[in-house]
Design a protein around this motif. Structure first.
Motif, PDB file in Angstrom:
ATOM      1  N   SER A  43       0.834  -1.247  -0.072  1.00  0.00           N
ATOM      2  CA  SER A  43      -0.056  -0.042   0.059  1.00  0.00           C
ATOM      3  C   SER A  43       0.838   1.126   0.060  1.00  0.00           C
ATOM      4  O   SER A  43       0.573   2.026  -0.686  1.00  0.00           O
ATOM      5  CB  SER A  43      -1.024  -0.023   1.097  1.00  0.00           C
ATOM      6  N   ARG A  44       1.826   1.255   0.381  1.00  0.00           N
ATOM      7  CA  ARG A  44       3.008   2.392   0.602  1.00  0.00           C
ATOM      8  C   ARG A  44       3.419   2.692  -0.814  1.00  0.00           C
ATOM      9  O   ARG A  44       3.602   3.645  -1.378  1.00  0.00           O
ATOM     10  CB  ARG A  44       3.882   2.000   1.539  1.00  0.00           C
ATOM     11  N   ILE A  45       3.542   1.392  -1.470  1.00  0.00           N
ATOM     12  CA  ILE A  45       4.230   1.619  -2.968  1.00  0.00           C
ATOM     13  C   ILE A  45       3.031   2.211  -3.875  1.00  0.00           C
ATOM     14  O   ILE A  45       3.339   3.217  -4.624  1.00  0.00           O
ATOM     15  CB  ILE A  45       4.421   0.163  -3.534  1.00  0.00           C
ATOM     16  N   VAL A  46       1.728   2.031  -3.593  1.00  0.00           N
ATOM     17  CA  VAL A  46       0.724   2.550  -4.208  1.00  0.00           C
ATOM     18  C   VAL A  46       0.571   4.189  -4.141  1.00  0.00           C
ATOM     19  O   VAL A  46       0.423   4.821  -4.908  1.00  0.00           O
ATOM     20  CB  VAL A  46      -0.589   1.824  -4.031  1.00  0.00           C
ATOM     21  N   TYR A  47       0.741   4.523  -2.443  1.00  0.00           N
ATOM     22  CA  TYR A  47       0.522   5.841  -2.299  1.00  0.00           C
ATOM     23  C   TYR A  47       1.890   6.556  -2.747  1.00  0.00           C
ATOM     24  O   TYR A  47       1.660   7.667  -3.192  1.00  0.00           O
ATOM     25  CB  TYR A  47       0.617   6.000  -0.768  1.00  0.00           C
ATOM     26  N   ILE A  48       3.010   6.004  -2.845  1.00  0.00           N
ATOM     27  CA  ILE A  48       4.329   6.578  -3.445  1.00  0.00           C
ATOM     28  C   ILE A  48       3.901   6.859  -4.999  1.00  0.00           C
ATOM     29  O   ILE A  48       4.080   7.988  -5.403  1.00  0.00           O
ATOM     30  CB  ILE A  48       5.329   5.670  -3.280  1.00  0.00           C
ATOM     31  N   LEU A  49       3.384   5.737  -5.638  1.00  0.00           N
ATOM     32  CA  LEU A  49       3.180   5.852  -7.076  1.00  0.00           C
ATOM     33  C   LEU A  49       2.292   6.975  -7.366  1.00  0.00           C
ATOM     34  O   LEU A  49       2.334   7.825  -8.525  1.00  0.00           O
ATOM     35  CB  LEU A  49       2.685   4.806  -7.812  1.00  0.00           C
ATOM     36  N   VAL A  50       1.159   7.083  -6.750  1.00  0.00           N
ATOM     37  CA  VAL A  50       0.182   8.040  -6.908  1.00  0.00           C
ATOM     38  C   VAL A  50       0.669   9.594  -6.479  1.00  0.00           C
ATOM     39  O   VAL A  50       0.569  10.257  -7.312  1.00  0.00           O
ATOM     40  CB  VAL A  50      -1.005   7.962  -5.961  1.00  0.00           C
ATOM     41  N   GLY A  51       1.825   9.625  -5.594  1.00  0.00           N
ATOM     42  CA  GLY A  51       2.150  11.019  -5.434  1.00  0.00           C
ATOM     43  C   GLY A  51       3.360  11.523  -6.402  1.00  0.00           C
ATOM     44  O   GLY A  51       3.198  12.434  -7.103  1.00  0.00           O
ATOM     45  N   LEU A  52       3.973  10.208  -6.833  1.00  0.00           N
ATOM     46  CA  LEU A  52       5.145  10.619  -8.054  1.00  0.00           C
ATOM     47  C   LEU A  52       4.259  10.930  -9.208  1.00  0.00           C
ATOM     48  O   LEU A  52       4.687  11.917 -10.153  1.00  0.00           O
ATOM     49  CB  LEU A  52       5.830   9.385  -8.173  1.00  0.00           C
ATOM     50  N   CYS A  53       3.199  10.285  -9.475  1.00  0.00           N
ATOM     51  CA  CYS A  53       2.306  10.885 -10.758  1.00  0.00           C
ATOM     52  C   CYS A  53       1.747  12.118 -10.735  1.00  0.00           C
ATOM     53  O   CYS A  53       1.741  12.874 -11.448  1.00  0.00           O
ATOM     54  CB  CYS A  53       1.228   9.554 -10.867  1.00  0.00           C
ATOM     55  N   GLY A  54       1.503  12.338  -9.411  1.00  0.00           N
ATOM     56  CA  GLY A  54       0.720  13.712  -9.207  1.00  0.00           C
ATOM     57  C   GLY A  54       1.850  14.719  -9.436  1.00  0.00           C
ATOM     58  O   GLY A  54       1.546  15.819 -10.083  1.00  0.00           O
ATOM     59  N   LEU A  55       3.039  14.511  -8.896  1.00  0.00           N
ATOM     60  CA  LEU A  55       4.142  15.574  -9.404  1.00  0.00           C
ATOM     61  C   LEU A  55       4.481  15.546 -10.904  1.00  0.00           C
ATOM     62  O   LEU A  55       4.808  16.573 -11.483  1.00  0.00           O
ATOM     63  CB  LEU A  55       5.403  14.963  -8.365  1.00  0.00           C
ATOM     64  N   TYR A  56       4.471  14.186 -11.530  1.00  0.00           N
ATOM     65  CA  TYR A  56       4.836  14.369 -12.816  1.00  0.00           C
ATOM     66  C   TYR A  56       3.696  15.316 -13.774  1.00  0.00           C
ATOM     67  O   TYR A  56       3.770  15.732 -14.706  1.00  0.00           O
ATOM     68  CB  TYR A  56       4.756  12.867 -13.486  1.00  0.00           C
ATOM     69  N   LEU A  57       2.360  15.124 -13.405  1.00  0.00           N
ATOM     70  CA  LEU A  57       1.369  15.599 -13.944  1.00  0.00           C
ATOM     71  C   LEU A  57       1.376  17.317 -13.972  1.00  0.00           C
ATOM     72  O   LEU A  57       0.816  18.069 -14.362  1.00  0.00           O
ATOM     73  CB  LEU A  57       0.147  15.265 -13.644  1.00  0.00           C
TER      74      LEU A  57
END
Length: 72
Positions: A43-57
């Motif tokens: 779940s931490r990996i999922v949260y990290i991926l969501v955060g990184l994608c938000g930064l990328y966007l």
């Protein structure tokens, strides 16, 4: 902004994160924690991926700004 796969993947993951936040806000139900466990490593990996994608966007704003300037 030519990497269409990366753009679509980032947008999809960000939408999943937004839907999860909507569920948390409306129903107090964390879908990621329900599926993967409360703050498990998955779940931490999922949260990290969501955060990184938000930064990328955020880079989409620069792309939109450049596109608006060239169209005028």
């Amino acid at each position: 902004m030519d990497n269409k796969f990366l753009n679509c993947a980032a947008l999809t993951i960000a939408i999943i994160g937004a839907l999860n936040w909507g569920l948390i806000g409306i129903f107090r139900f964390d879908l990621v924690a329900f599926i993967f466990g409360n703050m498990s490593w998955l779940s931490r990996i999922v949260y990290i991926l969501v955060g990184l994608c938000g930064l990328y966007l955020f880079t989409f704003y620069m792309y939109i700004g450049d596109r608006v300037e060239t169209n005028n």
